[in-house]
Design a protein around this motif. Structure first.
Motif, PDB file in Angstrom:
ATOM      1  N   GLY A 114       0.814  -1.219   0.000  1.00 56.56           N
ATOM      2  CA  GLY A 114       0.000   0.000   0.000  1.00 56.56           C
ATOM      3  C   GLY A 114       0.841   1.260   0.000  1.00 56.56           C
ATOM      4  O   GLY A 114       0.415   2.293   0.513  1.00 56.56           O
ATOM      5  N   THR A 150     -10.262  -7.354   3.117  1.00 58.01           N
ATOM      6  CA  THR A 150      -9.792  -6.013   2.783  1.00 58.01           C
ATOM      7  C   THR A 150      -9.252  -5.351   4.047  1.00 58.01           C
ATOM      8  O   THR A 150      -9.620  -5.707   5.165  1.00 58.01           O
ATOM      9  N   ALA A 209      -0.892   4.266  -1.073  1.00 56.88           N
ATOM     10  CA  ALA A 209      -2.265   4.360  -0.568  1.00 56.88           C
ATOM     11  C   ALA A 209      -2.336   5.231   0.680  1.00 56.88           C
ATOM     12  O   ALA A 209      -1.415   5.268   1.482  1.00 56.88           O
ATOM     13  N   ASP A 210      -3.457   5.914   0.815  1.00 57.73           N
ATOM     14  CA  ASP A 210      -3.705   6.636   2.054  1.00 57.73           C
ATOM     15  C   ASP A 210      -4.738   5.848   2.864  1.00 57.73           C
ATOM     16  O   ASP A 210      -5.146   4.770   2.471  1.00 57.73           O
ATOM     17  N   ARG A 230      -7.771   6.025   3.220  1.00 63.13           N
ATOM     18  CA  ARG A 230      -9.129   5.870   2.693  1.00 63.13           C
ATOM     19  C   ARG A 230      -9.213   4.744   1.663  1.00 63.13           C
ATOM     20  O   ARG A 230     -10.297   4.265   1.360  1.00 63.13           O
ATOM     21  N   LYS A 231      -8.090   4.354   1.085  1.00 62.33           N
ATOM     22  CA  LYS A 231      -8.109   3.360   0.017  1.00 62.33           C
ATOM     23  C   LYS A 231      -8.238   1.949   0.582  1.00 62.33           C
ATOM     24  O   LYS A 231      -7.508   1.550   1.481  1.00 62.33           O
ATOM     25  N   ILE A 232      -9.185   1.195   0.028  1.00 64.23           N
ATOM     26  CA  ILE A 232      -9.395  -0.202   0.423  1.00 64.23           C
ATOM     27  C   ILE A 232      -8.407  -1.077  -0.350  1.00 64.23           C
ATOM     28  O   ILE A 232      -8.356  -1.033  -1.571  1.00 64.23           O
ATOM     29  N   LEU A 233      -7.627  -1.863   0.378  1.00 65.92           N
ATOM     30  CA  LEU A 233      -6.651  -2.770  -0.218  1.00 65.92           C
ATOM     31  C   LEU A 233      -7.083  -4.210   0.057  1.00 65.92           C
ATOM     32  O   LEU A 233      -7.719  -4.490   1.074  1.00 65.92           O
ATOM     33  N   LYS A 284      -7.249  -1.290   5.342  1.00 57.83           N
ATOM     34  CA  LYS A 284      -6.800   0.061   5.011  1.00 57.83           C
ATOM     35  C   LYS A 284      -5.470   0.296   5.707  1.00 57.83           C
ATOM     36  O   LYS A 284      -5.291  -0.083   6.869  1.00 57.83           O
TER      37      LYS A 284
END
Length: 97
Positions: free
Chosen positions: A54, A76, A57-58, A60-63, A78
């Protein structure tokens, strides 16, 4: 380095896992913080990063993640933060592969 993630969702197959080497999957819970270490065997020698960490990614992003040894145990999370010094509690520590 390590990355902390907040678990957002996981499949019911994680709780059903009962093989001795994979019982750790039963302890995964939505909303828990987990810590994942990026160590040399999983690290890309060119980028010095682990796939799926990630990096860009911040919060808020779903990984998406998947457990090794049980592809039906997935979910998932975050990204919370990256830590250069790993100080993860053993019960919620994992390794990128």
């Amino acid at each position: 380095y390590c990355v902390e993630f907040k678990t957002e969702s996981l499949s019911q197959h994680c709780a059903l896992e009962n093989r001795p080497h994979a019982r750790w999957m039963q302890y995964l819970r939505e909303g828990h913080t987990v810590c994942v270490a990026c160590q040399p065997p999983a690290m890309n020698s060119h980028t010095q990063r682990c796939s799926g960490d990630g990096h860009k990614a911040d919060g808020r992003k779903i990984l998406h993640w998947e457990a090794v040894g049980n592809s039906q145990c997935r979910g998932t999370w975050k990204k919370i933060r990256q830590l250069e010094q790993c100080s993860c509690p053993l019960v919620h520590s994992f390794i990128f592969i």
